[in-house]
Design a protein around this motif. Structure first.
Motif, PDB file in Angstrom:
ATOM      1  N   ALA A   1      12.461  16.488  21.608  1.00 20.12           N
ATOM      2  CA  ALA A   1      11.006  16.680  21.575  1.00 20.12           C
ATOM      3  C   ALA A   1      10.418  16.301  20.228  1.00 20.12           C
ATOM      4  O   ALA A   1       9.211  16.152  20.103  1.00 20.12           O
ATOM      5  N   ASP A   2      11.238  16.139  19.202  1.00 16.81           N
ATOM      6  CA  ASP A   2      10.746  15.865  17.862  1.00 16.81           C
ATOM      7  C   ASP A   2      10.542  14.368  17.656  1.00 16.81           C
ATOM      8  O   ASP A   2      11.070  13.532  18.392  1.00 16.81           O
ATOM      9  N   GLU A   3       9.782  14.037  16.605  1.00 12.28           N
ATOM     10  CA  GLU A   3       9.489  12.645  16.275  1.00 12.28           C
ATOM     11  C   GLU A   3       9.490  12.497  14.761  1.00 12.28           C
ATOM     12  O   GLU A   3       9.000  13.365  14.042  1.00 12.28           O
ATOM     13  N   ALA A   4      10.076  11.397  14.289  1.00 15.21           N
ATOM     14  CA  ALA A   4      10.117  11.140  12.845  1.00 15.21           C
ATOM     15  C   ALA A   4       8.740  10.683  12.374  1.00 15.21           C
ATOM     16  O   ALA A   4       8.237   9.649  12.811  1.00 15.21           O
ATOM     17  N   LEU A   5       8.135  11.471  11.464  1.00 16.29           N
ATOM     18  CA  LEU A   5       6.800  11.169  10.945  1.00 16.29           C
ATOM     19  C   LEU A   5       6.799  11.314   9.430  1.00 16.29           C
ATOM     20  O   LEU A   5       7.546  12.109   8.878  1.00 16.29           O
ATOM     21  N   SER A   6       5.927  10.571   8.778  1.00 12.99           N
ATOM     22  CA  SER A   6       5.713  10.726   7.341  1.00 12.99           C
ATOM     23  C   SER A   6       4.371  10.122   6.978  1.00 12.99           C
ATOM     24  O   SER A   6       3.947   9.132   7.584  1.00 12.99           O
ATOM     25  N   PRO A   7       3.683  10.691   5.984  1.00 15.09           N
ATOM     26  CA  PRO A   7       2.380  10.155   5.583  1.00 15.09           C
ATOM     27  C   PRO A   7       2.551   8.809   4.883  1.00 15.09           C
ATOM     28  O   PRO A   7       3.645   8.473   4.421  1.00 15.09           O
ATOM     29  N   PRO A   8       1.482   8.032   4.782  1.00 17.54           N
ATOM     30  CA  PRO A   8       1.579   6.747   4.083  1.00 17.54           C
ATOM     31  C   PRO A   8       1.841   6.950   2.596  1.00 17.54           C
ATOM     32  O   PRO A   8       1.395   7.927   2.008  1.00 17.54           O
ATOM     33  N   ASP A   9       2.575   6.018   2.017  1.00 15.91           N
ATOM     34  CA  ASP A   9       2.878   6.075   0.588  1.00 15.91           C
ATOM     35  C   ASP A   9       2.697   4.670   0.019  1.00 15.91           C
ATOM     36  O   ASP A   9       3.507   3.782   0.264  1.00 15.91           O
ATOM     37  N   ILE A  10       1.613   4.471  -0.731  1.00 12.71           N
ATOM     38  CA  ILE A  10       1.323   3.159  -1.303  1.00 12.71           C
ATOM     39  C   ILE A  10       2.185   2.952  -2.551  1.00 12.71           C
ATOM     40  O   ILE A  10       2.109   3.712  -3.497  1.00 12.71           O
ATOM     41  N   TYR A  11       3.016   1.911  -2.520  1.00  8.86           N
ATOM     42  CA  TYR A  11       3.846   1.605  -3.680  1.00  8.86           C
ATOM     43  C   TYR A  11       3.385   0.347  -4.410  1.00  8.86           C
ATOM     44  O   TYR A  11       3.879   0.044  -5.496  1.00  8.86           O
ATOM     45  N   ASN A  12       2.439  -0.364  -3.839  1.00  6.45           N
ATOM     46  CA  ASN A  12       1.853  -1.533  -4.502  1.00  6.45           C
ATOM     47  C   ASN A  12       0.396  -1.669  -4.053  1.00  6.45           C
ATOM     48  O   ASN A  12       0.136  -1.809  -2.867  1.00  6.45           O
ATOM     49  N   PRO A  13      -0.556  -1.528  -5.005  1.00  7.70           N
ATOM     50  CA  PRO A  13      -0.396  -1.332  -6.448  1.00  7.70           C
ATOM     51  C   PRO A  13      -0.016   0.109  -6.778  1.00  7.70           C
ATOM     52  O   PRO A  13      -0.473   1.035  -6.129  1.00  7.70           O
ATOM     53  N   SER A  14       0.816   0.262  -7.808  1.00  8.81           N
ATOM     54  CA  SER A  14       1.276   1.588  -8.213  1.00  8.81           C
ATOM     55  C   SER A  14       0.462   2.156  -9.362  1.00  8.81           C
ATOM     56  O   SER A  14       0.570   3.346  -9.668  1.00  8.81           O
ATOM     57  N   ALA A  15      -0.335   1.305 -10.020  1.00 10.15           N
ATOM     58  CA  ALA A  15      -1.153   1.762 -11.152  1.00 10.15           C
ATOM     59  C   ALA A  15      -2.426   0.940 -11.205  1.00 10.15           C
ATOM     60  O   ALA A  15      -2.498  -0.183 -10.675  1.00 10.15           O
ATOM     61  N   SER A  16      -3.437   1.515 -11.840  1.00 13.32           N
ATOM     62  CA  SER A  16      -4.706   0.804 -11.986  1.00 13.32           C
ATOM     63  C   SER A  16      -4.521  -0.419 -12.878  1.00 13.32           C
ATOM     64  O   SER A  16      -3.712  -0.419 -13.811  1.00 13.32           O
ATOM     65  N   SER A  17      -5.274  -1.465 -12.575  1.00 11.57           N
ATOM     66  CA  SER A  17      -5.164  -2.699 -13.345  1.00 11.57           C
ATOM     67  C   SER A  17      -6.524  -3.363 -13.431  1.00 11.57           C
ATOM     68  O   SER A  17      -7.340  -3.256 -12.505  1.00 11.57           O
ATOM     69  N   LYS A  18      -6.755  -4.048 -14.558  1.00  7.25           N
ATOM     70  CA  LYS A  18      -7.996  -4.796 -14.734  1.00  7.25           C
ATOM     71  C   LYS A  18      -7.710  -6.283 -14.529  1.00  7.25           C
ATOM     72  O   LYS A  18      -6.840  -6.850 -15.203  1.00  7.25           O
ATOM     73  N   LEU A  19      -8.428  -6.881 -13.603  1.00  3.85           N
ATOM     74  CA  LEU A  19      -8.237  -8.293 -13.273  1.00  3.85           C
ATOM     75  C   LEU A  19      -9.408  -9.089 -13.814  1.00  3.85           C
ATOM     76  O   LEU A  19     -10.541  -8.945 -13.344  1.00  3.85           O
ATOM     77  N   LEU A  20      -9.146  -9.903 -14.818  1.00  4.83           N
ATOM     78  CA  LEU A  20     -10.182 -10.739 -15.422  1.00  4.83           C
ATOM     79  C   LEU A  20     -10.171 -12.091 -14.746  1.00  4.83           C
ATOM     80  O   LEU A  20      -9.162 -12.801 -14.767  1.00  4.83           O
ATOM     81  N   LYS A  21     -11.276 -12.445 -14.144  1.00  4.40           N
ATOM     82  CA  LYS A  21     -11.343 -13.676 -13.366  1.00  4.40           C
ATOM     83  C   LYS A  21     -12.517 -14.538 -13.817  1.00  4.40           C
ATOM     84  O   LYS A  21     -13.587 -14.032 -14.178  1.00  4.40           O
ATOM     85  N   GLU A  22     -12.277 -15.836 -13.767  1.00  8.07           N
ATOM     86  CA  GLU A  22     -13.329 -16.782 -14.106  1.00  8.07           C
ATOM     87  C   GLU A  22     -14.367 -16.818 -12.996  1.00  8.07           C
ATOM     88  O   GLU A  22     -14.049 -16.554 -11.826  1.00  8.07           O
ATOM     89  N   GLU A  23     -15.583 -17.129 -13.349  1.00  6.78           N
ATOM     90  CA  GLU A  23     -16.652 -17.198 -12.365  1.00  6.78           C
ATOM     91  C   GLU A  23     -16.284 -18.169 -11.252  1.00  6.78           C
ATOM     92  O   GLU A  23     -15.763 -19.256 -11.499  1.00  6.78           O
ATOM     93  N   SER A  24     -16.519 -17.715  -9.983  1.00  7.39           N
ATOM     94  CA  SER A  24     -16.236 -18.495  -8.764  1.00  7.39           C
ATOM     95  C   SER A  24     -14.748 -18.619  -8.463  1.00  7.39           C
ATOM     96  O   SER A  24     -14.361 -19.394  -7.586  1.00  7.39           O
ATOM     97  N   ALA A  25     -13.898 -17.863  -9.145  1.00  2.00           N
ATOM     98  CA  ALA A  25     -12.462 -17.928  -8.880  1.00  2.00           C
ATOM     99  C   ALA A  25     -12.139 -17.345  -7.510  1.00  2.00           C
ATOM    100  O   ALA A  25     -12.838 -16.461  -7.003  1.00  2.00           O
ATOM    101  N   THR A  26     -11.097 -17.848  -6.875  1.00  5.57           N
ATOM    102  CA  THR A  26     -10.587 -17.307  -5.609  1.00  5.57           C
ATOM    103  C   THR A  26      -9.197 -16.720  -5.872  1.00  5.57           C
ATOM    104  O   THR A  26      -8.388 -17.323  -6.577  1.00  5.57           O
ATOM    105  N   PHE A  27      -8.935 -15.548  -5.281  1.00  5.85           N
ATOM    106  CA  PHE A  27      -7.635 -14.911  -5.496  1.00  5.85           C
ATOM    107  C   PHE A  27      -7.421 -13.828  -4.449  1.00  5.85           C
ATOM    108  O   PHE A  27      -8.330 -13.517  -3.663  1.00  5.85           O
TER     109      PHE A  27
END
Length: 596
Positions: free
Chosen positions: A20-46
């Motif tokens: 009757a049981d079911e294997a469950l677990s909450p989501p765990d985000i491993y990427n991104p693992s930390a805050s980051s600042k992304l500096l991008k040139e105007e009109s850049a695609t990424f």
């Protein structure tokens, strides 16, 4: 007879519980693992990718802005809910901001469908713009052996993410910091004293290069020419502070304190020393690093205790400068006390879960605001069943968690005048250990015939867990050490065990009688099962209460006999009175005579 039928029935119940049981677990985000600042040139695609674990497999979404705030994405930004990829078709002012990944999985619970949402640290997208200066060249007129500063002028977004270069002449020969020249953290070029030969450098040009190699080119700034007036008679010029400033830096980062002195001595080179608040001279070690001829002091891995005054002083020959104070202000977003930050937790069903959230600001900063709580990305104020949550000043308690309804992610957010800090704790709930079958709490042996002692224990637990069984035997209450018991039969696969005492005699029973304890455990729960084995003869060693009963009955019999004699005596008196009834006189001692 050993109760095999009961055990088989319990095994059947054990199997049904597992199915009757079911294997469950909450989501765990491993990427991104930390805050980051992304500096991008105007009109850049990424693209930015989000990855998470969880059962069932999570789905993804991306939102812009504060949690619970305006989360509208630009039409130039989109995400894939299956892969978790966030795509930018361009970058402009409209696309600048904080972006967070939301990973969600769903469960079918007793109260209908429930879900858990994990939120990533913010990814900060910033459009960086570095403009070239196209003005005409400028001249700097200065006397020989005097100090001068050549400014670096650019339109930049954040100096932390750029590197400054200085170049000279038509071939753009690089200029580096040396004993006379120093490039400060703003890119300005300081020359302790100029020489006539410096004019041979020609054009001086400042350049800016982005640290992330985003643009792959240097952006030139304003160009200068040095016009140096020759001095025929050289005089010693005492050292003097020309540039320094107080520094504000974030906790856990590195701070760069700078002091630039002017001065000239034809026979001696200038030396610069740094001193701490207690007056001790600072030398290069793991905490401190002196750079660029000691014009700069780098303090690494800042902590609150690093805040305060630092002193720099220059010496040139026999002359010494005045002490210059540079104040370091260690600040930043609130940071959590030790063991008081939210963290993921796995618990058995039915227990209370308390998520801590106790933060503090740096020294001399305002204290943090009270925590804001979010349950699965939604403000707790809007949660149904608020009575299930207990909010305190530094913690949140979820009462009697159930699987799967209370599998969730909780986020705590605190802020001060500098910024905001968030931390997440995802709660996974497992089915507890349930004992299906166990021995009687006491098993008595008749030494004349013996018996089979049952030590079979069957238990169920969450489908994701394995149970560990550990028996220990104590011969008496005074036996504090104990040992592993010896069973006549034991099967680790079925957990069936028994001891057969039918063939035991005399002292053989001493090795069996005592207290048996079984510890059943998994990674997150445990249950204790106890049974005592004793001999039936132990009852005879106790005080014989039957003798006390006989004495009590004897006393009652004596009392009844005394009462009977007293009643017979009263009846005799009455008969004597009736016999003398009608006589004129009665002998005075008639009763006394009868008593003598």
């Amino acid at each position: 007879m050993f109760p095999y039928t009961v055990i088989l029935l319990n095994l059947l119940l054990y199997s049904n519980n597992c199915l009757a049981d079911e294997a469950l677990s909450p989501p765990d985000i491993y990427n991104p693992s930390a805050s980051s600042k992304l500096l991008k040139e105007e009109s850049a695609t990424f693209r930015i990718t989000c990855n998470a674990t969880g059962l069932p497999k999570p789905q993804y979404s991306w939102k812009k802005g504060e949690i619970g705030g305006n989360n509208t994405l630009s039409s130039y930004v989109s995400f894939d809910s299956i892969t978790g990829v966030l795509t930018f078709k361009r970058v402009s002012k409209a696309e600048e901001g904080e972006y967070r990944c939301y990973a969600t999985n769903f469960f079918n619970g007793s109260r209908g469908q429930s879900f858990a949402v994990s939120i990533s640290p913010p990814m900060i997208v910033k459009m960086i713009r570095v403009d070239s200066i196209l003005e005409e060249s400028k001249n700097i007129v200065i006397s020989e052996y005097r100090y001068t500063k050549v400014p670096c002028q650019h339109v930049i977004v954040d100096r932390k993410y750029v590197i400054f270069y200085w170049m000279a002449g038509p071939k753009s020969k690089p200029i580096f910091s040396n004993e006379r020249m120093f490039i400060d953290k703003y890119g300005n070029l300081h020359i302790t004293y100029v020489l006539r030969k410096d004019m041979e450098l020609g054009e001086l040009l400042c350049g800016v290069y982005v640290r992330d190699n985003v643009f792959g080119k240097i952006f030139p700034g304003q160009d200068y020419f040095l016009k140096i007036t020759e001095i025929n008679q050289v005089e010693t010029i005492a050292p003097k502070i020309e540039y320094s400033e107080n520094v504000m830096e974030e906790l856990n980062q590195s701070a760069l304190l700078e002091c630039v002195f002017s001065g000239y001595d034809p026979e001696n080179n200038m030396t610069i020393a740094w001193f701490s608040r207690d007056g001790k001279e600072i030398k290069t070690n793991k905490k401190y690093e002196l750079k660029y001829g000691n014009r700069a002091l780098e303090i690494k891995n800042l902590v609150d205790e690093d805040e305060g005054k630092y002193f720099c002083k220059a010496k040139l020959g026999s002359k010494t400068s005045k002490e210059t104070v540079v104040y370091l202000d260690v600040t930043g977003e609130p940071h959590f006390d030790k063991n008081k930050a939210p963290k993921d937790v796995t618990v058995s069903q039915g227990k209370d879960v308390t998520v801590p959230c106790k933060a503090k600001s740096s020294i001399n900063d305002d204290p943090p605001s009270p925590p804001l709580w979010f349950i699965n990305g939604q403000n707790i104020e809007f949660q149904k069943g608020r009575d299930k949550f207990e909010v305190k000043s530094d913690s949140l308690t979820i009462k009697s968690v159930q699987k799967p309804d209370d599998i969730m992610c909780v986020m705590c957010s605190v802020s001060n005048s500098y910024g905001r800090t968030t931390r997440e704790a995802c709660i996974n709930v497992l089915l507890p250990i349930h004992v299906v079958s166990k021995p009687d709490s006491e098993q008595v042996i008749n030494p004349e015939v013996g018996r089979i002692l049952n030590f079979t224990v069957l238990a169920t637990t969450d489908i994701t867990q394995n149970l560990s069984y550990r028996w220990i035997y104590h011969s008496s209450i005074a036996d504090h050490v104990g040992k592993v018991p010896t069973f006549t039969y034991s099967d680790k696969e079925t957990n069936m065990a028994y001891i057969n005492t039918t063939d035991m005699k005399g002292k053989d029973y001493e090795a069996v009688v005592g207290f048996y304890t079984l510890n059943i455990s998994n990674d997150y729960d445990y249950v204790i099962v106890k049974t005592r084995v004793r001999l039936q003869l132990e009852r005879q060693s106790e005080p014989d209460k039957s003798s006390d009963t006989w004495i009590f009955l004897l006393i009652i019999g004596i009392l009844l006999l005394t009462i009977s004699f007293f009643l017979l005596y009263k009846m005799f008196q009455k008969q004597q009175l009736e016999f003398y009834n009608g006589e004129s006189e009665l002998p005075e001692d008639i009763f006394q005579g009868s008593l003598n």
